[in-house]
Enzyme design. Structure first.
Site, PDB file in Angstrom:
ATOM      1  CB  CYS A   1      59.073   7.566  37.571  1.00 43.02           C
ATOM      2  SG  CYS A   1      58.496   7.697  39.281  1.00 43.02           S
TER       3      CYS A   1
ATOM      4  CB  CYS B   1      59.125  12.220  40.419  1.00 42.95           C
ATOM      5  SG  CYS B   1      59.988  10.817  41.133  1.00 42.95           S
TER       6      CYS B   1
ATOM      7  CG  ASP C   1      45.516  36.954   4.449  1.00 46.08           C
ATOM      8  OD1 ASP C   1      44.443  37.466   4.123  1.00 46.08           O
ATOM      9  OD2 ASP C   1      46.598  37.570   4.420  1.00 46.08           O
TER      10      ASP C   1
ATOM     11  CG  ASP D   1      50.953  38.000   5.488  1.00 48.69           C
ATOM     12  OD1 ASP D   1      51.610  38.824   4.845  1.00 48.69           O
ATOM     13  OD2 ASP D   1      49.709  37.914   5.408  1.00 48.69           O
ATOM     14  N   GLY D   2      49.832  39.094   8.561  1.00 48.27           N
ATOM     15  CA  GLY D   2      49.789  40.506   8.900  1.00 48.27           C
ATOM     16  C   GLY D   2      48.967  40.801  10.130  1.00 48.27           C
ATOM     17  CB  ILE D   3      48.487  43.996  12.027  1.00 48.83           C
ATOM     18  CG1 ILE D   3      47.885  44.373  13.382  1.00 48.83           C
ATOM     19  CG2 ILE D   3      47.957  44.896  10.928  1.00 48.83           C
ATOM     20  CD1 ILE D   3      48.262  45.756  13.837  1.00 48.83           C
ATOM     21  CG  ASN D   4      45.019  41.910   7.691  1.00 52.85           C
ATOM     22  OD1 ASN D   4      46.225  41.722   7.792  1.00 52.85           O
ATOM     23  ND2 ASN D   4      44.329  41.558   6.632  1.00 52.85           N
ATOM     24  CG  ASP D   5      46.018  37.713   8.286  1.00 53.39           C
ATOM     25  OD1 ASP D   5      44.869  37.827   7.826  1.00 53.39           O
ATOM     26  OD2 ASP D   5      47.045  37.793   7.592  1.00 53.39           O
TER      27      ASP D   5
ATOM     28  N   PRO E   1      43.847  38.692  15.012  1.00 51.79           N
ATOM     29  CG  PRO E   1      42.288  40.428  15.023  1.00 51.79           C
ATOM     30  CD  PRO E   1      43.518  39.961  14.315  1.00 51.79           C
TER      31      PRO E   1
END
Length: 887
Positions: free
Chosen positions: A83, A86, A549, A763-767, A769
């Protein structure tokens, strides 16, 4: 380049210095190229590391090889949790260790995910193993079986382990059913005399004779009760007493104490008639155990159904493969799947290596991710995209493990195998997601932790109140059946305290969140939505802004070169220079330029030292001269030349004007990239067109109808972004163009500071962050390949469809609705049931529960929570509704 650690010096000094490291060879090159002076950039360039964290790096910082990090999370398989109490006990034991940073415990999957402190992780792997072992021992000392889960095992081992878990649950269900049958047989025998009394009161005198008299005997009833306690109820009682002795009482402890006390009251009444209790109700502990065991059996069955979606996912994992071995000299065409001297051997999928050829026959599951070498067929990819229609495959097409070959045989070259295949990663991520708790679960755990002790305290307080105070204040309660024929306050107080013990239900609190998360994440995986945890669902259900994007998100991500313009060189020369640089880039625009150059059979010049700056462009040396391809401002800053600004404007007008004159549908997005060369400035421009996704406009409209504001964040020029926004229905005030990756993150951060909850789709590396910074990052999975975006995102859309964003949002809201319903029920049930069981209605309404009724209500409370979560399986996704309406 996503696999490279990049540093770009943008100082105003004459020498332009750039350094790169190729991670596979660990070889460093340093290239110093003279260039013209240029303006100081306003911001520093982010360095991209394997952890996908954006950071600024000092210009002269030395390179260091990345240290191998020991995994900071330890997984323990913990059994014996019954439960929410626990779960809270396991958490408290683990978090009491100074080496532990945080803990997440899932009762349904019997998993404890332990995040260790940084100083512990920095030690050796052996030290971490010792820490995991010591934590497991602590749990075992508290009555919970615990062992560390081995990671990195093969496909066959993972499937075998899960099948063992499923078989164990099914065996427990069979055992539980047998106990229920035994217990309810005893209930029928014990309550037989009551049936005869009811029939006699109705004037039916058939239930009489020696057998009925025997069943009505108190000693025989006592024997039945003893049989129930030491027969079907033995495991329940022993577990409850053991947990209490270890200092972590659970629901079994409450039921066990209630059953034992009810039995002892009847036993004392039978053996001590001088007390005049007349409280021989041996049928109460029998019925109590019968109801509890029945509820436990139904609950276990519902849990197995809740994990059925996970079983379906695992059924797509093929543990055996047909390895094709051919001689080096022989070859086969795309039409001939096997050549004459080929040998086909059936081997475990774990033995397949990258580059091996695998044969897949019609009706079989594809065992590895790969590329079709020969054969033609249609493949069911519904497990990835949720799309029911099969997809045609022939030579050169990619296929994913877990998809089903329908029509003809295929020979496949393995690209990723075993635990690295897409289906294995999906299963692994779903398991991980189900082990991550939603923040709201902390509220349930905070209540469930001290719940059992609180109930025991309330039970004792109930006894003390009615024995010392209540029977004096409300003397009429002694006339009720609960007090016996002689109105004994001791008997009344004992019965009511037993009711309080039995009616309370910590199980419902413990099951409220994890059952809904289990069903929701599994259902999402079947629909092509890979959700990383219950916390993601909770955050997604609260978002009020969604940022999109442009390239590859609102558009198809399959751009093509539309026009090339230059006042000095031929179009082929501009394309040749640009393609030479873009060959190493992964951005869709780069692929479009390379594809165009290849279609014209242009020879590629000698290129070296390429350096990509996400969101801006790429820089490198072509035929001994520095060349840049990218956005206008970025290229212009590198190769600015006195008096060439007007030429650039003319060039931009020429390329956009010519592309407009050519036939181009209105649903096409147009972008322009510029080519610059050292000593010459900008020498050419390339117009790129990309069609909008067919579901982009409908998705944006659906989000807006749900009250979610949609933003468009793009690094493209203002005209192209505005045109795309107009097509999909995004207002001018929500358009942001010519953004760097850092500026995209700043937009999201500003909204969050204002109190908004933001999701980002990219969809990409620039997105990457922005996806990591947003409350929820959503990545489109392109060609079943992992990239920076999918690694940073919280949700991955395996179907590569923008409409799946709406599906994910609807699923999150439906799942959290079930969580809130379950928690509301669990809390409301205990708030209402416990006072009634304590006798709150006895003085005025002469109503009180019996222990058997209390046990039945407690069982029904848990069943309601699990069953309510199972209703999620009937959730209809908007994309499916749209398909049905089209048909």
């Amino acid at each position: 380049m996503a696999t490279d650690l990049l540093r770009l010096s943008l100082s105003p000094y004459p020498n332009l210095v750039f350094t790169y490291r190729y991670t596979k060879k660990f070889h460093f090159d340093r290239v110093d190229i003279a260039s013209r002076p240029k303006r100081r950039r306003r911001h520093r360039v982010p360095a991209v590391s394997n952890s996908l964290e954006t950071r600024t790096q000092p210009q002269n910082a030395p390179f260091e090889l990345p240290k191998r990090r020991v995994d900071s999370t330890v997984l323990l398989d913990v059994s014996g949790m019954m439960c929410g109490g626990c779960v809270a006990r396991v958490k408290s034991v683990l978090t009491a260790d100074d080496r532990v940073d945080s803990v997440a415990v899932n009762m349904l999957t019997e998993t404890a995910a332990i995040k260790l402190r940084t100083e512990v992780v920095e030690e050796s792997e052996e030290f971490v193993n010792n820490v995991a072992e010591s934590l497991g021992k602590r749990l075992m000392e508290c009555g919970f079986e615990a062992k560390r889960r081995v990671s990195g095992t093969g496909v066959a081992e993972n499937v075998k382990k899960w099948k063992e878990v499923v078989k164990k649950r099914e065996d427990l269900l069979v055992k539980s059913r047998n106990r229920v049958a035994f217990a309810w047989t005893l209930v029928a025998l014990c309550c037989g005399s009551h049936a005869s009394h009811i029939l006699h009161s109705l004037g039916i005198h058939i239930a009489h004779g020696p057998l009925w008299e025997l069943l009505d005997n108190s000693y025989v009833k006592g024997g039945f009760a003893l049989g129930a306690l030491f027969g079907p109820g033995r495991d329940l009682l022993s577990d409850g007493l053991r947990a209490f002795r270890k200092g972590s009482p659970n629901m079994n402890s409450l039921v066990g104490f209630g059953s034992i006390v009810a039995f002892l009251i009847s036993l004392v009444s039978l053996l001590k008639p001088e007390l005049e209790w007349d409280a021989s109700f041996f049928e109460e502990p029998v019925m109590l155990l019968g109801f509890v065991l029945l509820g436990r059996s139904l609950e276990e069955r519902a849990r197995i159904r809740a994990s059925s979606d996970m079983n379906e996912l695992l059924s797509l994992v093929s543990t055996q493969s047909r390895l094709v071995i051919t001689s080096s000299e022989s070859g086969s065409s795309a039409d001939n799947v096997l050549c004459s001297d080929a040998i086909c051997v059936e081997v475990p999928t774990d033995d397949i290596r990258v580059g091996d050829s695998v044969l897949v026959l019609p009706g079989e599951t594809i065992p590895v991710d790969g590329r079709v070498l020969a054969g033609r067929s249609v493949v069911d990819e519904s497990m990835l995209s949720g799309e029911s229609l099969p997809v045609f495959k022939e030579e050169g097409f990619t296929v994913s493990a877990g998809t089903i070959n329908w029509d003809g045989p295929l020979r496949i070259e393995a690209c990723s195998t075993g635990s690295n295949s897409m289906i294995s990663k999906i299963v692994s991520m779903v398991e991980e997601a189900q082990g991550r708790e939603a923040p709201i679960q902390r509220l349930a755990d905070a209540i469930a932790g001290p719940f059992v002790y609180s109930v025991m305290t309330l039970s004792a307080a109930t006894f003390a109140f009615w024995y010392y105070i209540g029977s004096q204040i409300f003397p009429d309660v002694l006339l009720s059946d609960m007090a016996g024929p002689n109105g004994n306050p001791m008997l009344l107080s004992l019965k009511l305290s037993v009711d309080v013990l039995v009616v309370s239900c910590p199980c419902a609190l413990g099951l409220a969140t994890p059952t809904a998360i289990l069903v929701g994440t599994s259902l999402g995986a079947k629909q092509g939505l890979l959700i990383r945890g219950g916390d993601v669902l909770e955050r997604l259900a609260r978002i009020d802004y969604l940022a999109l994007d442009k390239t590859g998100t609102l558009t198809e991500g399959k751009p093509a070169v539309f026009n090339v313009a230059s006042f000095v060189y031929d179009e082929s020369e501009i394309l040749k220079i640009a393609a030479a640089l873009e060959k190493t880039a992964t951005h869709p625009i780069a692929k479009a330029i390379v594809n165009k150059a290849e279609s014209l059979n242009l020879t590629s010049p000698i290129t070296r030292g390429q350096l990509a700056e996400p969101g801006f462009g790429i820089l490198g040396e072509v035929d001994g001269r520095l060349v840049a391809v990218g956005t206008l401002e970025w290229v212009y800053e590198r190769f600015q030349k006195q008096g060439d600004h007007s030429d650039v404007q003319h060039l931009e007008h020429a390329v956009t004007h010519q592309s407009s004159e050519l036939a181009s549908p209105s649903n096409y997005s147009k972008s322009v990239v510029y080519v610059g060369r050292e000593g010459e400035g900008i020498i050419g421009a390339i117009a790129i067109s990309d069609s909008l996704r067919h579901d982009a406009e409908h998705t944006v409209r659906s989000l807006q109808q749900k009250g979610i504001k949609t933003l468009l964040l793009s690094g493209d020029r203002e005209e192209a972004v505005a045109a795309t926004a107009k097509e999909v229905g995004i207002g001018k005030e929500y358009i942001n163009s010519s953004l760097t990756p850092q500026q995209k993150s700043e937009v999201i951060s500003t909204l969050q500071t204002s109190g908004h909850h933001v999701a980002m789709v990219g969809d990409g590396i620039n997105d990457a962050p922005s996806l990591a910074l947003a409350d929820v990052g959503i990545a489109l999975q392109i060609e079943a390949q992992e990239n920076a975006a999918s690694t940073a995102a919280s949700i991955i859309l395996l179907g590569n469809k923008l409409s799946q964003v709406v599906d994910a949002l609807d699923l999150a809201k439906a799942t959290m609705a079930k969580v809130y319903q379950n928690l509301s029920w669990a809390v409301a049930y205990n708030v209402v049931a416990i006072p009634i069981a304590a006798g709150a209605l006895l003085p005025q309404y002469d109503f009180a529960m019996t222990p058997s009724l209390s046990g039945g209500l407690m069982a029904l409370s848990s069943i309601f929570v699990v069953s309510n979560s199972l209703l999620l399986q009937f959730h209809e996704f908007e994309s499916n509704k749209k398909k049905e309406s089209c048909n």
